[in-house]
Design a protein around this motif. Structure first.
Motif, mmCIF file in Angstrom:
data_model
loop_
_atom_site.group_PDB
_atom_site.id
_atom_site.type_symbol
_atom_site.label_atom_id
_atom_site.label_comp_id
_atom_site.label_asym_id
_atom_site.label_seq_id
_atom_site.Cartn_x
_atom_site.Cartn_y
_atom_site.Cartn_z
ATOM 1 N N LEU A 1 13.221 2.878 10.903
ATOM 2 C CA LEU A 1 13.707 4.169 10.402
ATOM 3 C C LEU A 1 15.183 4.366 10.721
ATOM 4 O O LEU A 1 15.934 4.936 9.926
ATOM 5 C CB LEU A 1 12.884 5.306 11.012
ATOM 6 C CG LEU A 1 11.388 5.329 10.688
ATOM 7 C CD1 LEU A 1 10.723 6.515 11.374
ATOM 8 C CD2 LEU A 1 11.156 5.383 9.190
ATOM 9 N N LEU A 2 15.599 3.857 11.880
ATOM 10 C CA LEU A 2 17.002 3.982 12.275
ATOM 11 C C LEU A 2 17.893 3.115 11.404
ATOM 12 O O LEU A 2 18.945 3.557 10.923
ATOM 13 C CB LEU A 2 17.152 3.601 13.747
ATOM 14 C CG LEU A 2 18.570 3.631 14.327
ATOM 15 C CD1 LEU A 2 19.129 5.054 14.288
ATOM 16 C CD2 LEU A 2 18.580 3.090 15.747
ATOM 17 N N GLN B 1 10.100 10.000 0.081
ATOM 18 C CA GLN B 1 9.557 10.670 -1.092
ATOM 19 C C GLN B 1 8.610 11.786 -0.697
ATOM 20 O O GLN B 1 8.598 12.869 -1.310
ATOM 21 C CB GLN B 1 8.822 9.645 -1.969
ATOM 22 C CG GLN B 1 8.319 10.187 -3.290
ATOM 23 C CD GLN B 1 9.450 10.568 -4.217
ATOM 24 O OE1 GLN B 1 10.487 9.915 -4.231
ATOM 25 N NE2 GLN B 1 9.261 11.634 -4.980
ATOM 26 N N ILE B 2 7.799 11.557 0.339
ATOM 27 C CA ILE B 2 6.881 12.601 0.808
ATOM 28 C C ILE B 2 7.661 13.806 1.318
ATOM 29 O O ILE B 2 7.334 14.964 1.005
ATOM 30 C CB ILE B 2 5.958 12.034 1.904
ATOM 31 C CG1 ILE B 2 5.003 10.997 1.307
ATOM 32 C CG2 ILE B 2 5.179 13.147 2.590
ATOM 33 C CD1 ILE B 2 4.128 10.305 2.328
ATOM 34 N N PHE B 3 8.692 13.560 2.115
ATOM 35 C CA PHE B 3 9.524 14.666 2.601
ATOM 36 C C PHE B 3 10.140 15.428 1.436
ATOM 37 O O PHE B 3 10.131 16.666 1.408
ATOM 38 C CB PHE B 3 10.626 14.119 3.512
ATOM 39 C CG PHE B 3 10.219 13.974 4.947
ATOM 40 C CD1 PHE B 3 10.611 14.917 5.896
ATOM 41 C CD2 PHE B 3 9.438 12.922 5.370
ATOM 42 C CE1 PHE B 3 10.245 14.796 7.220
ATOM 43 C CE2 PHE B 3 9.063 12.784 6.689
ATOM 44 C CZ PHE B 3 9.460 13.723 7.625
ATOM 45 N N ASN C 1 0.803 -1.222 0.000
ATOM 46 C CA ASN C 1 0.000 0.000 0.000
ATOM 47 C C ASN C 1 0.833 1.268 0.000
ATOM 48 O O ASN C 1 0.294 2.355 0.217
ATOM 49 C CB ASN C 1 -0.937 0.003 1.211
ATOM 50 C CG ASN C 1 -0.183 0.044 2.527
ATOM 51 O OD1 ASN C 1 1.039 -0.064 2.566
ATOM 52 N ND2 ASN C 1 -0.906 0.197 3.622
ATOM 53 N N ALA C 2 2.148 1.166 -0.230
ATOM 54 C CA ALA C 2 3.019 2.337 -0.159
ATOM 55 C C ALA C 2 2.653 3.370 -1.221
ATOM 56 O O ALA C 2 2.509 4.571 -0.931
ATOM 57 C CB ALA C 2 4.482 1.912 -0.308
ATOM 58 N N VAL D 1 9.496 3.033 4.051
ATOM 59 C CA VAL D 1 10.465 4.080 4.392
ATOM 60 C C VAL D 1 10.787 4.917 3.162
ATOM 61 O O VAL D 1 10.895 6.157 3.240
ATOM 62 C CB VAL D 1 11.741 3.451 4.979
ATOM 63 C CG1 VAL D 1 12.803 4.526 5.205
ATOM 64 C CG2 VAL D 1 11.430 2.737 6.286
ATOM 65 N N LYS D 2 10.948 4.272 2.019
ATOM 66 C CA LYS D 2 11.208 5.023 0.784
ATOM 67 C C LYS D 2 10.047 5.952 0.456
ATOM 68 O O LYS D 2 10.256 7.065 -0.037
ATOM 69 C CB LYS D 2 11.439 4.050 -0.371
ATOM 70 C CG LYS D 2 12.738 3.269 -0.269
ATOM 71 C CD LYS D 2 12.908 2.341 -1.472
ATOM 72 C CE LYS D 2 14.230 1.572 -1.377
ATOM 73 N NZ LYS D 2 14.412 0.640 -2.514
ATOM 74 N N THR D 3 8.837 5.519 0.756
ATOM 75 C CA THR D 3 7.667 6.365 0.519
ATOM 76 C C THR D 3 7.689 7.589 1.427
ATOM 77 O O THR D 3 7.372 8.713 0.989
ATOM 78 C CB THR D 3 6.386 5.559 0.747
ATOM 79 O OG1 THR D 3 6.383 4.424 -0.117
ATOM 80 C CG2 THR D 3 5.157 6.390 0.476
#
Length: 761
Positions: free
Chosen positions: A721-722, A696-698, A592-593, A691-693
């Motif tokens: 995330l770490l 991308q949002i940032f 669902n990313a 995490v890649k999504t």
């Protein structure tokens, strides 16, 4: 009006609201001590976990397993043989009488049901009596439930019958083409599994008759399936896979059992009508069966049909209208099954109904228990898939009932120990001509209603069955098989009533309702094996579908309670100007990313991709800003064009202007966004794609001057995330709570307002 005069008015207007903005800034300074970012918060409060290697963990577990202290040995014995723990707390004075009465009551009920369900499994009726004795003894020592009654069960009996017919043929069609040669080759092995008193009569050439070979072959197949089912369950129990049942929801089990009940009913129609048609194995079994029934409907035996109808009516009236309706007033339910069996047997024997009307009877029932023998493993590899399906289905049925009764009487059960109890029970029973067993809801309910408190009630009923096996069994040889079919059909009533749950399921969850329907239709149209597989796969698909269809919700603050909820569902919500709080109640992973990315853009009302496309129409960003610096503002009855010189561009927050010009709209509710906050409360885990999504949002929002913050990140999500390097660039954009992120974003914006002149460009 000149530009200088208008700028003075703009300054006066800002001064009017400056007090509120400075107050918010002061509030921020006073509460800054609670605005922990997640990084500093975890560094200050999170306990440091000891990092141990895999080798150290294995050694520690090995040392723990090798601990042979008296306490450990005692716990091991209580775990392996739960009977010791149960007897330790058993109240002999108050519970023994109730257990004996309940055992005798259920024992009377078991006799006709045992013979009926054995017929359902395509086996001699006496095998059903064995099923009520040998498995009960094993479960008495190894089972963890105090109230369940185990033995034969309609669903499992039908599944075993399908395997027997598939590999041995059908009574109505005789042996298959290769059945005689296979049976002769293993005759000596199979003969050892025959019960005491069940003899074979050789033909003129000295070989066993085909009917005897057919019976022996079916018993051998059923015993082999029982052995393999027990072996599979023991292996699953040793691997601690008792929780595999969690993958089978109540909706799936309901649809599956109702579908199997349809198969059971269909298989008994021919006996109710007195027809002799073969049993059709494989897919579309029900379709072929009803087709054969319609083709032979003119051959219906009127006498057997009349006996069947009378038996069904009597069973229904007594069981439903008397036993169930007045169960609080009568101490013991009327054993109508046994009464009907006795009356039918006596009538058929003394009225010569078999000779006069051609009524099919049970036939020879040997006295005595079978001699223990190893099951025949001839062509056993063909049973593996069927044995695995039966092992799972039987255990799921049992553990569901066991868990229900345990919750009702407030004691604990161990699913892994239940697997071992069922596995060892099937292994032992396979040496005595039995087929796989499971827990029975109807008998457990009767046992509970009669005052049963422990497995001693089951032991009493098993002893009663043993008496019948040794001495009384042959008296039922003249019993019409249509009466046993009537008993089975009436017993299916509770399974068919599960259809009434659909309306409730539809209101509660459309997904659960669809799981029920898909599983039911797959079982009915295709086959039991395919149905359970399709049901499980569809259940998994609905889990993925739910995560993909979960919307990203725009949240607003409920000031009275300090929570953030949807405006469409709650009243008295307040929207923070320029801030969008987005909630998402689903894991963020590969399935669902991409959907999540689009949902966030739609929920905020700001699509970075559209904005960047409009920016590309200009030669440079400076040219775009110069063009965007012209904006038409409505003031009273007229309009005024305001121009800001390029010298002010460096000191003016142009993000709103860029978005307004790029979107081509003056709707400030969508274009004044300067911060997007993702509420991660409902995101329980993320994977690498998730995490890649987020990255991308940032990146997308930063490219148009919008800041992105994360709030309420779970510890497990933080770990991912770490490890993926996300925190290297965005650790200062993660806050503990949504309130902290909102307050930080508001205060940062107020700081810009106090240092520069804000104009709507």
């Amino acid at each position: 009006m000149t530009a200088d005069v208008f700028q003075v008015k703009i300054t006066d207007h800002l001064d009017c609201g400056m007090e509120n903005k400075l107050t918010r800034r002061t509030d921020y300074l006073e509460t800054k001590h609670r605005l922990y970012r997640t990084e500093s918060y975890r560094g200050e409060f999170l306990k440091k976990c000891e990092q141990t290697s895999l080798k150290s963990k294995c050694m520690r577990q090995f040392q723990k397993s090798c601990n042979c202290s008296p306490e450990c040995l005692s716990e091991f014995m209580y775990g392996m043989v739960p009977l010791f723990r149960a007897l330790k707390s058993y109240n002999w004075k108050t519970s023994l009488v109730g257990d004996v009465i309940a055992g005798l009551t259920v024992g009377v009920m078991i006799l006709p049901q045992g013979m009926a369900y054995a017929m359902l499994a395509e086996l001699p009726p006496v095998v059903g009596l064995y099923m009520s004795f040998f498995p009960v003894l094993v479960y008495f020592f190894l089972g963890t439930s105090r109230n369940v009654n185990i033995g034969k069960m309609a669903v499992v009996s039908l599944m075993v019958g399908s395997v027997v017919v598939k590999f041995a043929g059908d009574d109505g069609s005789g042996l298959q083409s290769d059945g005689l040669s296979e049976a002769n080759s293993s005759f000596r092995v199979i003969k050892m599994a025959l019960p005491t008193g069940m003899t074979t009569q050789p033909d003129a050439s000295g070989n066993p008759q085909q009917s005897d070979i057919f019976i022996m072959k079916k018993i051998g197949i059923a015993a082999t399936v029982c052995f393999m089912t027990g072996l599979i369950q023991v292996r699953l129990g040793m691997c601690r896979l008792g929780l595999v049942t969690t993958y089978m929801s109540d909706s799936l089990i309901g649809g599956f059992t109702t579908g199997v009940a349809t198969h059971v009913f269909t298989s008994q129609v021919k006996s109710l009508l007195g027809l002799r048609i073969p049993r059709f194995p494989g897919v579309f079994q029900i379709v072929y069966t009803y087709k054969a029934l319609l083709e032979n409907i003119t051959k219906t035996n009127i006498a057997e049909l009349a006996i069947s109808l009378v038996s069904i009516i009597v069973l229904y009236l007594v069981k439903v209208q008397i036993n169930q309706r007045f169960k609080k007033k009568i101490k013991f339910p009327i054993p109508i099954d046994l009464i009907l069996v006795v009356i039918a047997t006596v009538s058929c024997h003394f009225c010569n109904l078999r000779e006069l009307w051609g009524i099919k009877i049970v036939g020879h029932i040997p006295a005595g228990i079978p001699a223990p023998s190893l099951p025949s493993f001839h062509s056993a590899t063909g049973y593996i898939s069927d044995a695995f399906t039966i092992a799972v289905v039987a255990f799921v049925q049992s553990v569901s009932l066991v868990a229900l009764l345990a919750r009702r009487y407030q004691y604990e059960i161990d699913p892994n120990q239940e697997l071992l109890a069922h596995g060892f029970g099937n292994l032992l029973s396979s040496f005595f001509s039995c087929f796989p067993f499971a827990a029975s809801l109807s008998r457990s309910s009767v046992q509970e209603g009669a005052g049963g408190k422990s497995q001693i009630a089951c032991l009493v009923s098993a002893c009663l069955v043993l008496v019948v096996i040794l001495w009384i069994g042959p008296l039922f040889e003249s019993l019409p098989t249509c009466v046993l079919s009537a008993i089975i059909v009436v017993a299916l009533r509770s399974m068919f009533l599960q259809v009434l749950e659909l309306s409730h399921l539809w209101k509660v969850s459309v997904y659960d309702c669809m799981i029920w329907l898909v599983t039911f239709l797959s079982v009915v149209i295709l086959h039991v094996d395919f149905g359970i597989l399709i049901g499980i796969l569809f259940s998994f698909y609905t889990v993925i579908l739910r995560t993909q269809r979960e919307p990203a919700r725009q949240l607003e603050r409920l000031s009275e309670v300090g929570l953030y909820e949807e405006k469409t569902k709650y009243t008295k919500t307040q929207l923070d100007s320029g801030i969008r709080v987005i909630g998402y109640n689903s894991p963020l992973y590969y399935a669902n990313a991409a959907i999540f990315l689009r949902l966030v853009y739609d929920a905020t009302g700001v699509d970075p991709e559209k904005i960047r496309k409009r920016i590309k129409k200009y030669d440079s960003l400076e040219a775009f800003c110069q063009s965007a610096a012209t904006h038409v503002m409505q003031n009273g009855n007229g309009s005024l064009e305001v121009t800001v010189s390029p010298d002010h561009l460096s000191t003016v927050d142009n993000s709103n202007s860029l978005k307004a010009a790029a979107n081509g709209s003056g709707d400030m509710d969508k274009t004044d966004v300067h911060t997007v906050i993702l509420d991660c409360t409902g995101i329980i885990f993320v994977d690498v794609v998730g995490v890649k999504t987020l990255k991308q949002i940032f990146k997308d929002y930063e490219s148009i001057g919008v800041k992105v913050l994360l709030a309420a990140v779970k510890d497990d999500v933080w770990s991912v995330l770490l490890e993926t390097g996300f925190l290297e660039n965005h650790s200062k954009s993660i806050y503990i709570a949504v309130d902290d992120a909102v307050l930080s974003a508001s205060s940062a914006k107020d700081k810009v307002d106090t240092e520069s002149i804000i104009t709507y460009i």
